[in-house]
Design a protein around this motif. Sequence first.
Motif, PDB file in Angstrom:
ATOM      1  N   LEU A 212      -2.455  82.173  89.009  1.00 20.42           N
ATOM      2  CA  LEU A 212      -2.767  80.995  88.182  1.00 20.42           C
ATOM      3  C   LEU A 212      -3.800  80.109  88.867  1.00 20.42           C
ATOM      4  O   LEU A 212      -4.681  79.542  88.205  1.00 20.42           O
ATOM      5  CB  LEU A 212      -1.492  80.199  87.913  1.00 20.42           C
ATOM      6  CG  LEU A 212      -0.428  80.902  87.071  1.00 20.42           C
ATOM      7  CD1 LEU A 212       0.777  79.993  86.870  1.00 20.42           C
ATOM      8  CD2 LEU A 212      -1.000  81.315  85.717  1.00 20.42           C
ATOM      9  N   ALA A 213      -3.703  79.999  90.189  1.00 17.91           N
ATOM     10  CA  ALA A 213      -4.678  79.197  90.920  1.00 17.91           C
ATOM     11  C   ALA A 213      -6.080  79.792  90.786  1.00 17.91           C
ATOM     12  O   ALA A 213      -7.073  79.059  90.635  1.00 17.91           O
ATOM     13  CB  ALA A 213      -4.277  79.101  92.387  1.00 17.91           C
ATOM     14  N   THR A 214      -6.173  81.103  90.832  1.00 13.71           N
ATOM     15  CA  THR A 214      -7.474  81.764  90.670  1.00 13.71           C
ATOM     16  C   THR A 214      -8.035  81.525  89.281  1.00 13.71           C
ATOM     17  O   THR A 214      -9.238  81.237  89.120  1.00 13.71           O
ATOM     18  CB  THR A 214      -7.324  83.278  90.926  1.00 13.71           C
ATOM     19  OG1 THR A 214      -6.825  83.486  92.250  1.00 13.71           O
ATOM     20  CG2 THR A 214      -8.655  83.992  90.759  1.00 13.71           C
ATOM     21  N   ARG A 215      -7.182  81.639  88.284  1.00  9.90           N
ATOM     22  CA  ARG A 215      -7.640  81.397  86.909  1.00  9.90           C
ATOM     23  C   ARG A 215      -8.075  79.959  86.703  1.00  9.90           C
ATOM     24  O   ARG A 215      -9.059  79.682  86.004  1.00  9.90           O
ATOM     25  CB  ARG A 215      -6.529  81.769  85.932  1.00  9.90           C
ATOM     26  CG  ARG A 215      -6.307  83.269  85.807  1.00  9.90           C
ATOM     27  CD  ARG A 215      -4.984  83.594  85.156  1.00  9.90           C
ATOM     28  NE  ARG A 215      -4.862  82.994  83.840  1.00  9.90           N
ATOM     29  CZ  ARG A 215      -3.746  83.019  83.112  1.00  9.90           C
ATOM     30  NH1 ARG A 215      -2.659  83.614  83.608  1.00  9.90           N
ATOM     31  NH2 ARG A 215      -3.702  82.469  81.930  1.00  9.90           N
ATOM     32  N   LEU A 216      -7.345  79.028  87.310  1.00  8.73           N
ATOM     33  CA  LEU A 216      -7.726  77.619  87.175  1.00  8.73           C
ATOM     34  C   LEU A 216      -9.048  77.339  87.882  1.00  8.73           C
ATOM     35  O   LEU A 216      -9.894  76.598  87.364  1.00  8.73           O
ATOM     36  CB  LEU A 216      -6.616  76.733  87.740  1.00  8.73           C
ATOM     37  CG  LEU A 216      -6.807  75.220  87.564  1.00  8.73           C
ATOM     38  CD1 LEU A 216      -6.863  74.862  86.084  1.00  8.73           C
ATOM     39  CD2 LEU A 216      -5.681  74.458  88.246  1.00  8.73           C
ATOM     40  N   ALA A 217      -9.242  77.935  89.059  1.00  7.97           N
ATOM     41  CA  ALA A 217     -10.496  77.735  89.791  1.00  7.97           C
ATOM     42  C   ALA A 217     -11.690  78.274  89.003  1.00  7.97           C
ATOM     43  O   ALA A 217     -12.795  77.727  89.070  1.00  7.97           O
ATOM     44  CB  ALA A 217     -10.416  78.417  91.157  1.00  7.97           C
TER      45      ALA A 217
END
Length: 457
Positions: A212-217
């Motif tokens: 999720l952090a990768t997608r948000l970034a």
Amino acid sequence: MDSAQTAAVGRPRRAHRRAARDVLALIALPVPLLAGVLPAAFAGGGTRRWFGGRGEGQRAEAQAAKDAAAAAFYELDTAQRDLRISIETITAVDGTPAAQRTVSDFEALGHRIDEVSHRYIAAVDSYDLDRDDLEASVAAQAKTELTRAKDDLVRVKQDLDRFAQGLGPLLDKAETQLARLAPAVERARQALLAASTALDSARNSGLRADDLATRLAALGPELTKLNQGAGRHGVTDTLHRADEVLREAETIRAEAERLPELAAEMDKRIVSLRTRAQALTTRAAQVDPVLSELRRRFAAACWQDLQQVPDQASASVKQAEQRLAEARKARDEQRWPDATALLSTVRALLNSTDEAVSAAGDRLQQLNAVSKDPEQEIERTRFAIRDAQRLAMAGRHTPDPQHARPLDDSVARLDRAIASLQGRHPDYWHFLTETEAVRQTVSRVVSQIREDRGMGA
């Protein structure tokens, strides 16, 4: 419609478009061509000496003509400024051929406005109506030229007003898009903030949420473009980008908020599947006594297909336990998709094992029942055939061959199954499978009859 009426009609329309203009303030607008000539158009005046007589009357009429022309010039300039904003509103949103034609038509009108404006400026510059020695003939000539300039300005203003009225549909569409712009961008920003907050909350509970952090970034560059605004990227692209960012950010937020619940659910599933695997191990150990009784009491055909159940059940349970251990590891490493897939595999293995283990007990129960009283199974099957035969004959003197033939075959098949029960060691399992097949055939015939009669109705 005179200039006062036109201005009165235009004021509500301009007020209605104020919100759209606020958005367009972010987009650089060209300065109208007339802006540079306004100071010159209204220059002049000052103190002059007045003389009575016919000459002074001509001077006053020329001055009145000059004032009327100046008023017409000002109204035309104001209308052009307002219409330019409307054109910019349309072109900022709409790239269709209709919008492009509108721009071309407005440019053509602009050339006409430049022409009549230059004639008006030339007429104003040609005559100094404040001169003490202004001759009456010169004043009369000034009046004529200034009146002609005023009339030209009024005519072009009327054409401009008619052009503006025809922009209604395109302008309404563009204003609607612009009215959506600021709220859409703000919703996208707020969604990103909510996603970031939810992600932080999940991490504070001990969940990494790396995916999720990768997608948000990945949404960072899109946010940068939103902040750069429609002036750089266009209204349509900015609206589309805002909608995409909103959807993805809301998805990330929802998944981040659900992560603690997902982890708890997965822990429960792991425990539940482990308990079920242990129970199946116990049940699989009970298959051998069931098979022993089947071998002792019934013909080999009744139980041969169940011979491998104990070994298969043991192997399947062992495989399920291995996959369960892998799922546990994936959950600890927070590889949620991998853990979910492994738990699905475990459930499928246990389901198939459960069915195989249950089949042995069910087989013994069925064979016990039919060996004691095969007549019950026979009557059940005959009733299904007779019911189908009555349906096939309903409203007919003779049945339809495509219905009668499979029913007749079913009667013969049942008779053969009954006959197979004769002998010292009857194959009760063959008998049960035959009666079940007969009932399935009869059921298909009944469905066909009802379908045919339904189509005929």
